[in-house]
Write an enzyme that holds these catalytic residues in place. Structure first.
Site, mmCIF file in Angstrom:
data_model
loop_
_atom_site.group_PDB
_atom_site.id
_atom_site.type_symbol
_atom_site.label_atom_id
_atom_site.label_comp_id
_atom_site.label_asym_id
_atom_site.label_seq_id
_atom_site.Cartn_x
_atom_site.Cartn_y
_atom_site.Cartn_z
ATOM 1 N N ASP A 1 0.886 -1.165 0.000
ATOM 2 C CA ASP A 1 0.000 0.000 0.000
ATOM 3 C C ASP A 1 0.921 1.211 0.000
ATOM 4 O OD1 ASP A 1 -2.238 1.661 0.208
ATOM 5 O OD2 ASP A 1 -2.118 1.671 2.389
ATOM 6 N N GLU B 1 -1.111 -1.006 -4.895
ATOM 7 C CA GLU B 1 -2.308 -0.221 -5.170
ATOM 8 C C GLU B 1 -1.967 0.892 -6.144
ATOM 9 O OE1 GLU B 1 -5.438 0.021 -2.155
ATOM 10 O OE2 GLU B 1 -5.303 2.181 -2.412
ATOM 11 N N ASP C 1 -2.689 0.944 7.140
ATOM 12 C CA ASP C 1 -1.832 0.698 5.965
ATOM 13 C C ASP C 1 -1.396 -0.757 5.892
ATOM 14 O OD1 ASP C 1 -0.982 3.807 5.314
ATOM 15 O OD2 ASP C 1 -1.227 3.370 7.426
#
EC number: 3.1.21.10
Lengths: 171, 171
Positions: free
Chosen positions: A4, A65, A138
């Site tokens: 992430d 991502e 996260d």
């Protein structure tokens, strides 16, 4: 390996795909860089930390991502710089990178592309059979991205094989 | 070293600051990556090419154009990834990086923050005493960024010294 991406906080995870939809958590963590440090120093820290994870866990693939141009411009740019550095770390190690949009990850994990953070955390905790929710957010996101790839990879592989076969037939 | 960042075309230049406003051109070039290659492969190529320039010319400082969130979103993102990779290449070699906005570069070179490409090329050709205009445009831009830093660096150094002195007096 799931990432992430972020410059201030970057969620990292490693999972092992099992049979069917089984996914086994291996490692999860967050790399932080001080917001008062220079950009170059922060990118160097991210690069080294992510490189160490890759060297230690030797993932077959990195799922990350995909970032969008929303919110604060300088935050988006900083994240984009960090993404570049992390894709490079994978490329230097011959590890393929797959990118997923936030809604693809949400849809894969919860069946709903607009699931909120709480729903996502509940789902990822259940899927991985964890005794408590992964923290911080996260870290949970990095696990969700990794699980998303585990579940989508067989489909991607079949699609690629079909495309290759079609290509061979044409040529 | 001056860098006009981009993923498809990245302008690179090396100059030597002389006395006063004299600047001597040392090298100029463009690194290209194929737009049909994967992002990871392209970032790897940029990283290696820029690293080779840094290792060959050992610049004291890297000046780079700061990118803005304008134009095509995916182009901006790709450039931002490339910028991250190039800042990292400098950081890994302990070379400081300075960023300048396009209008700062235009103003430094031509006196006009809104100068067009043609005016900029004429000015940079004259400043560096070149027999013909540098081509392509990315190469000329990379030279302009390097010259901009040569001319602004003494001012930046004086400002920093003044800030340090003020800091010492306070503490």
């Amino acid at each position: 390996m799931g990432i992430d991406p972020g410059l201030t906080r970057c969620g990292l995870s490693v999972v092992q795909a099992g049979r069917g939809r089984q996914v086994i958590p291996v490692a999860v963590g967050v790399v932080r860089t001080p917001s008062d440090a220079e950009l170059a120093e922060r990118l160097l820290r991210i690069s080294r930390a992510v490189g160490e994870w890759m060297d230690e866990y030797r993932p077959d693939v990195v799922a990350m991502e995909r970032i969008f141009e929303r919110g604060n411009v300088s935050t988006v740019m900083n994240t984009a710089h960090a993404v570049g550095v992390m894709i490079l770390a994978a490329a230097e190690r011959n590890i393929p990178v797959h990118m997923y949009t936030p809604s693809e990850v949400k849809k894969a994990i919860s069946g709903n592309g607009r699931a909120d953070k709480k729903q996502m955390t509940v789902m990822i905790t259940r899927i991985l059979g964890l005794s408590e929710a992964p923290k911080p957010a996260d870290a949970a996101d990095a696990l969700a991205i990794a699980v998303c790839h585990c579940w989508r990879a067989p489909l991607l592989a079949r699609t690629q094989m079909a495309l290759n076969t079609a290509g061979e037939k044409r040529s």
